[in-house]
Design an enzyme around this catalytic site. Structure first.
Site, mmCIF file in Angstrom:
data_model
loop_
_atom_site.group_PDB
_atom_site.id
_atom_site.type_symbol
_atom_site.label_atom_id
_atom_site.label_comp_id
_atom_site.label_asym_id
_atom_site.label_seq_id
_atom_site.Cartn_x
_atom_site.Cartn_y
_atom_site.Cartn_z
ATOM 1 N N ILE A 12 29.240 -11.931 -63.024
ATOM 2 C CA ILE A 12 28.598 -13.143 -63.551
ATOM 3 C C ILE A 12 27.119 -13.006 -63.262
ATOM 4 O O ILE A 12 26.670 -13.163 -62.132
ATOM 5 C CB ILE A 12 29.106 -14.447 -62.900
ATOM 6 C CG1 ILE A 12 30.568 -14.681 -63.219
ATOM 7 C CG2 ILE A 12 28.283 -15.637 -63.427
ATOM 8 C CD1 ILE A 12 31.087 -16.002 -62.702
ATOM 9 N N ASP A 13 26.369 -12.691 -64.304
ATOM 10 C CA ASP A 13 24.927 -12.591 -64.163
ATOM 11 C C ASP A 13 24.366 -13.969 -64.495
ATOM 12 O O ASP A 13 24.555 -14.458 -65.603
ATOM 13 C CB ASP A 13 24.406 -11.541 -65.152
ATOM 14 C CG ASP A 13 22.928 -11.308 -64.997
ATOM 15 O OD1 ASP A 13 22.429 -11.426 -63.870
ATOM 16 O OD2 ASP A 13 22.268 -11.001 -66.001
ATOM 17 N N ASP A 54 27.696 -6.503 -63.692
ATOM 18 C CA ASP A 54 27.416 -7.777 -63.033
ATOM 19 C C ASP A 54 28.460 -8.750 -63.563
ATOM 20 O O ASP A 54 28.411 -9.143 -64.729
ATOM 21 C CB ASP A 54 26.007 -8.277 -63.347
ATOM 22 C CG ASP A 54 25.603 -9.414 -62.399
ATOM 23 O OD1 ASP A 54 26.515 -10.098 -61.889
ATOM 24 O OD2 ASP A 54 24.404 -9.614 -62.166
ATOM 25 N N HIS A 98 13.329 -16.272 -58.849
ATOM 26 C CA HIS A 98 13.572 -14.957 -59.447
ATOM 27 C C HIS A 98 12.328 -14.348 -60.068
ATOM 28 O O HIS A 98 12.302 -13.174 -60.382
ATOM 29 C CB HIS A 98 14.647 -15.060 -60.540
ATOM 30 C CG HIS A 98 15.994 -15.394 -59.986
ATOM 31 N ND1 HIS A 98 17.059 -15.707 -60.790
ATOM 32 C CD2 HIS A 98 16.438 -15.471 -58.719
ATOM 33 C CE1 HIS A 98 18.116 -15.967 -60.024
ATOM 34 N NE2 HIS A 98 17.755 -15.822 -58.773
ATOM 35 N N ASP A 157 33.467 -14.936 -60.184
ATOM 36 C CA ASP A 157 32.812 -13.654 -59.912
ATOM 37 C C ASP A 157 33.830 -12.556 -59.591
ATOM 38 O O ASP A 157 33.848 -11.492 -60.208
ATOM 39 C CB ASP A 157 31.893 -13.828 -58.689
ATOM 40 C CG ASP A 157 30.477 -13.351 -58.964
ATOM 41 O OD1 ASP A 157 30.275 -12.643 -59.955
ATOM 42 O OD2 ASP A 157 29.589 -13.676 -58.168
ATOM 43 N N ASP A 166 21.610 -5.872 -62.793
ATOM 44 C CA ASP A 166 20.886 -6.969 -63.437
ATOM 45 C C ASP A 166 20.139 -6.527 -64.692
ATOM 46 O O ASP A 166 19.555 -7.364 -65.385
ATOM 47 C CB ASP A 166 19.880 -7.592 -62.461
ATOM 48 C CG ASP A 166 20.566 -8.435 -61.399
ATOM 49 O OD1 ASP A 166 21.570 -9.088 -61.726
ATOM 50 O OD2 ASP A 166 20.100 -8.423 -60.241
ATOM 51 N N GLU A 187 28.688 -5.739 -58.306
ATOM 52 C CA GLU A 187 28.032 -6.597 -57.325
ATOM 53 C C GLU A 187 28.925 -6.972 -56.148
ATOM 54 O O GLU A 187 28.460 -7.145 -55.033
ATOM 55 C CB GLU A 187 27.532 -7.870 -58.029
ATOM 56 C CG GLU A 187 26.674 -8.705 -57.135
ATOM 57 C CD GLU A 187 25.889 -9.772 -57.880
ATOM 58 O OE1 GLU A 187 24.903 -10.243 -57.315
ATOM 59 O OE2 GLU A 187 26.278 -10.137 -59.007
ATOM 60 N N LYS A 240 18.915 -13.386 -71.810
ATOM 61 C CA LYS A 240 17.540 -13.226 -72.323
ATOM 62 C C LYS A 240 17.412 -11.920 -73.109
ATOM 63 O O LYS A 240 16.767 -11.870 -74.156
ATOM 64 C CB LYS A 240 16.533 -13.200 -71.163
ATOM 65 C CG LYS A 240 16.325 -14.531 -70.472
ATOM 66 C CD LYS A 240 15.253 -14.442 -69.401
ATOM 67 C CE LYS A 240 15.728 -13.807 -68.118
ATOM 68 N NZ LYS A 240 16.678 -14.605 -67.349
ATOM 69 N N SER A 245 19.965 -15.290 -66.543
ATOM 70 C CA SER A 245 20.823 -14.148 -66.848
ATOM 71 C C SER A 245 20.271 -13.197 -67.913
ATOM 72 O O SER A 245 19.235 -13.437 -68.516
ATOM 73 C CB SER A 245 22.224 -14.607 -67.270
ATOM 74 O OG SER A 245 22.286 -14.890 -68.660
ATOM 75 N N ARG A 251 9.335 -10.580 -65.969
ATOM 76 C CA ARG A 251 10.085 -10.830 -64.725
ATOM 77 C C ARG A 251 9.307 -10.211 -63.559
ATOM 78 O O ARG A 251 9.180 -8.988 -63.464
ATOM 79 C CB ARG A 251 11.493 -10.222 -64.816
ATOM 80 C CG ARG A 251 12.344 -10.433 -63.552
ATOM 81 C CD ARG A 251 13.711 -9.825 -63.752
ATOM 82 N NE ARG A 251 14.502 -9.760 -62.545
ATOM 83 C CZ ARG A 251 15.528 -10.563 -62.246
ATOM 84 N NH1 ARG A 251 15.856 -11.538 -63.083
ATOM 85 N NH2 ARG A 251 16.216 -10.413 -61.145
ATOM 86 N N THR A 277 24.379 -16.833 -61.777
ATOM 87 C CA THR A 277 25.339 -17.742 -61.130
ATOM 88 C C THR A 277 24.842 -19.195 -61.116
ATOM 89 O O THR A 277 25.622 -20.122 -61.248
ATOM 90 C CB THR A 277 25.637 -17.303 -59.680
ATOM 91 O OG1 THR A 277 24.411 -17.028 -59.021
ATOM 92 C CG2 THR A 277 26.492 -16.052 -59.656
#
Length: 357
Positions: free
Chosen positions: A138-139, A136, A239, A46, A292, A71, A266, A263, A280, A141
């Site tokens: 690492i979207d 981000d 989420h 990250d 995000d 982030e 998608k 992540s 979502r 994790t």
């Protein structure tokens, strides 16, 4: 092309950060099982990813004022007992930068202090004025720790509007991962690693992450009948409210089971026509962060899709780090969106009625 210089820098930065993440993930997956519950590999990747993107953008676009909304910050790395992990991240970033033939060569090896400064360049608050990069590092994790989907997601806001987005998805297959695609992007092998990119008014493109082959223009699914559509949702139940998504899918007559992946991969998959819907719905009280969604949103909209909140309003990235939304985020093509909005409204009303009884 508009934003050509910025796009070149963003593609280079996201690809290089993804290479760093791949190296860490490979070592993680080869290590003993106990370390899977250990968060340190994702911490290293990250921070390392954020430092690489920050350094590269500043180096490639050195003539411009630089603002990065990201982030991470370096507070935890400055605490007592963090020296070992800080040294490890610094070495990783130096090794990664050394592999790239940079437009402006690295002046010298980075010190731990240089690394902390690079990470802290990401503490901008964003807002409606000027230019802000949004990252981000690492979207996804959890996906990263499982050896599954994650993305380096980088976007550019100008006066509060998204004008550019890049998604580097190291584990996303080049071939379709859902039933809606007519194999238009299918690859003869099970090759993985996709780079999606879009600039405002110029469409969305995909190319293999680690090759120089030409980008291909992509488009969202043209499915008009929801019964034939498949839908994406977050892998983690934390989420997104999977039961609400399921109710909406039932109202639409969707037959395929949901495709659950981590992540903004998608958004990339949707942009090329894998699946036609993304739902979502975070738990009450959760505030969405702009990093995000910024890159993913433009990747989908430039591919012909629509991204709104549950009330049908466009996402507003001009308010700083947070997105204040009506209930959640929904994504579909133009044909399906009106039907989807109706199903969303009805399902939310039913849930509210049930919870008030």
């Amino acid at each position: 092309m508009a934003y050509e210089k910025e796009l070149d820098a963003a593609k280079k930065a996201a690809s290089l950060a993804a290479r760093l993440c791949q190296k860490v993930q490979k070592e993680l997956l080869q290590s003993d099982v106990q370390s899977k519950s250990d968060k340190s590999p994702v911490t290293v990747a990250d921070y390392g990813s954020q430092a690489v993107v920050s350094l590269l953008l500043q180096r490639e676009l050195s003539s411009e004022p630089f603002s990065l909304v990201a982030e991470e910050d370096s507070a935890d790395l400055r605490k007592d007992g963090s020296h070992e992990i800080l040294e490890r991240i610094t070495k990783l970033v130096n090794d990664t930068l050394a592999t790239e033939n940079l437009h402006k060569p690295v002046d010298s090896t980075l010190s731990t202090d240089d690394l902390l400064k690079a990470i802290d360049c990401g503490t901008s608050e964003g807002g409606p004025n000027g230019r802000h990069w949004v990252l981000d590092p690492i979207d996804g994790t959890k996906g990263f720790l499982r050896g599954d989907q994650y993305a380096v997601a980088l976007g550019l806001l100008e006066e509060g509007k998204v004008v550019l987005g890049v998604l580097a998805c190291p584990n996303l297959p080049l071939a379709s991962i859902a039933g809606d695609s007519k194999d238009k992007n299918s690859s003869s092998s099970d090759e993985k690693g996709c780079l999606f990119f879009a600039t405002i008014g110029s469409g969305t493109y995909m190319q293999p992450l680690d090759s120089k082959s030409d980008p291909v223009k992509v488009h969202v699914s043209s499915v008009e009948n929801p019964e034939e559509a498949s839908f994406f949702e977050s892998f983690e139940g934390a989420h997104s409210l999977h039961d609400l998504s399921s109710s909406i899918a039932n109202k639409l007559g969707v037959k395929a089971p949901p495709v659950r992946i981590d992540s903004q991969a998608k958004y990339g998959a949707l942009s090329r026509g894998d699946g036609a819907i993304y739902l979502r719905f975070p738990h009450k009280g959760y505030r969405e962060k702009i990093w995000d969604h910024v890159a993913g949103a433009i990747v989908v909209t430039e591919a012909g899709g629509i991204v709104t909140d549950a009330g049908g309003k466009a996402l507003d990235f001009s308010k700083g780090k947070y997105l204040d939304l009506d209930t959640g985020i929904i994504v579909a093509n133009e044909k399906i969106m009106p039907l989807l909005l109706k199903a969303v409204r009805e399902s939310i009303a039913e849930q509210e009625k049930a919870s008030s009884l």
